[in-house]
Write an enzyme that holds these catalytic residues in place. Structure first.
Site, mmCIF file in Angstrom:
data_model
loop_
_atom_site.group_PDB
_atom_site.id
_atom_site.type_symbol
_atom_site.label_atom_id
_atom_site.label_comp_id
_atom_site.label_asym_id
_atom_site.label_seq_id
_atom_site.Cartn_x
_atom_site.Cartn_y
_atom_site.Cartn_z
ATOM 1 N N TYR A 1 3.304 9.688 -0.390
ATOM 2 C CA TYR A 1 4.417 9.070 0.341
ATOM 3 C C TYR A 1 5.754 9.241 -0.392
ATOM 4 C CZ TYR A 1 0.634 6.325 2.627
ATOM 5 O OH TYR A 1 -0.490 5.898 3.277
ATOM 6 N N ASP B 1 0.842 -1.196 0.000
ATOM 7 C CA ASP B 1 0.000 0.000 0.000
ATOM 8 C C ASP B 1 0.877 1.246 0.000
ATOM 9 O OD1 ASP B 1 -2.774 1.310 0.569
ATOM 10 O OD2 ASP B 1 -1.403 2.227 2.011
ATOM 11 N N LYS C 1 -2.743 6.150 -4.035
ATOM 12 C CA LYS C 1 -3.784 7.126 -3.686
ATOM 13 C C LYS C 1 -3.501 8.481 -4.312
ATOM 14 C CE LYS C 1 -3.554 4.901 0.832
ATOM 15 N NZ LYS C 1 -2.126 4.641 1.093
ATOM 16 N N HIS D 1 -7.167 9.850 -1.041
ATOM 17 C CA HIS D 1 -6.385 9.804 0.198
ATOM 18 C C HIS D 1 -7.060 10.549 1.360
ATOM 19 C CE1 HIS D 1 -1.914 9.339 1.519
ATOM 20 N NE2 HIS D 1 -2.718 9.187 2.549
#
Ligand code: A2P
Length: 277
Positions: free
Chosen positions: A50, A45, A75, A111
């Site tokens: 990120y 994930d 996301k 997100h």
């Protein structure tokens, strides 16, 4: 690795334990993913926010395991949904694909419920129809966000990914999500490590000869969740997936729920919920 799966509303199978990539830094993410996949993890994930999608792709390729055997979720970041049109949202998805080095993802998610959620969801529905996202979902949606979305959605989200751990259970939201036929998925299942010191968790861990992390992950799974603990350490990755050989009693399940202290790890100001109301 002995892994169990759940079946999402559209029939797609997803491992109950995946590897969460938040806070895994540049330079360590590819190695972390390669190690996890070699160990048997089949769910990774990540998120554009990120900043490690490219390393996730690299790690999967280096593992030697065929891409089709791995469930990859990513996301769209909230800033790509504020004052942005559908063309931008689609281009953002294409960028994620190219970062990951793949031509589809197994799940694409919103997100945070911020910005033009309706436009984003419409794009996600198109991507789902085109087979570029094998499933679609949301993260951090509270009850009212889900109600708003379901008023216009043609496709119901298959997952709602939310924070939960014994000191911040969000149990009402968890149960509501489940009641809609949406799979609740837990991020920061260990409270970013903080709940590892919890005394109730520790006492249960001692009884079963398991670690505090394993007790919390088992608790999430028994509640009916999927979850994505984060670790960069091989021995912890192994431990976090080794939770299918014991079961908590109803009393222990309730005792962990009773540790609720209203202490989130997430920065909910960043995803200012009032923005969408
Ligand atoms: P590390 O990556 O150094 O292993 P959460 O998933 O709730 O956000 O928690 C992640 C935090 O918990 C990270 O700091 C991670 O550290 C640590 N962690 C993950 N698995 C374990 C484990 N089995 N035992 C102890 N700490 C763990």
């Amino acid at each position: 690795m002995n892994m169990e799966y759940v079946t999402l509303a559209n029939g797609l199978q997803v491992p109950k334990i995946g590897l969460g990539m938040w806070n895994t830094y540049e330079g360590e993410a590819a190695k972390t993913v390669e190690t996890a996949v070699r160990l048997g993890y089949r769910r990774i994930d990540t998120a554009m926010g990120y900043k490690n999608e490219a390393e996730v792709g690299e790690g999967i390729r280096k593992s030697g395991v065929p891409r089709e055997e791995i469930f990859i979720s990513t996301k769209i970041w909230w800033a790509d949904m504020v004052d942005k049109d559908k063309a931008h949202i689609r281009a953002t998805f294409e960028k994620s694909l190219s970062n990951l080095g793949t031509d589809y993802v197994d799940m694409y998610m919103i997100h945070w419920p911020v910005g033009d959620v309706k436009a984003a969801w419409e794009v996600l529905e198109e991507l789902y129809a085109e087979g570029k996202a094998k499933s679609i979902g949301v993260c951090n949606f509270q009850k009212h966000h889900l109600e708003d979305l379901l008023a216009y959605a043609k496709v119901k989200p298959m997952i709602n990914q939310i924070e939960s751990h014994p000191t911040f259970t969000q149990d009402e939201l968890f149960q509501y999500t489940k009641s809609l036929g949406i799979q609740p998925e837990i991020w920061s299942p260990l409270g970013r490590g903080a709940d590892l010191q919890n005394e109730t968790v520790g006492a249960i861990a001692e009884k079963y000869g398991k670690s505090p992390a394993q007790v919390m992950l088992r608790w999430h799974i028994q509640r009916g969740a999927t979850t994505i603990p984060k670790s960069v350490h091989e021995e912890r990755m192994i431990q976090n997936a080794d939770i299918f050989d014991f079961a908590l009693t109803d009393e222990e399940m309730a005792a962990l729920l009773a540790e609720e202290a209203g202490t989130p790890c997430g920065n909910y100001k960043q995803g200012d919920y009032s923005f969408t109301r």
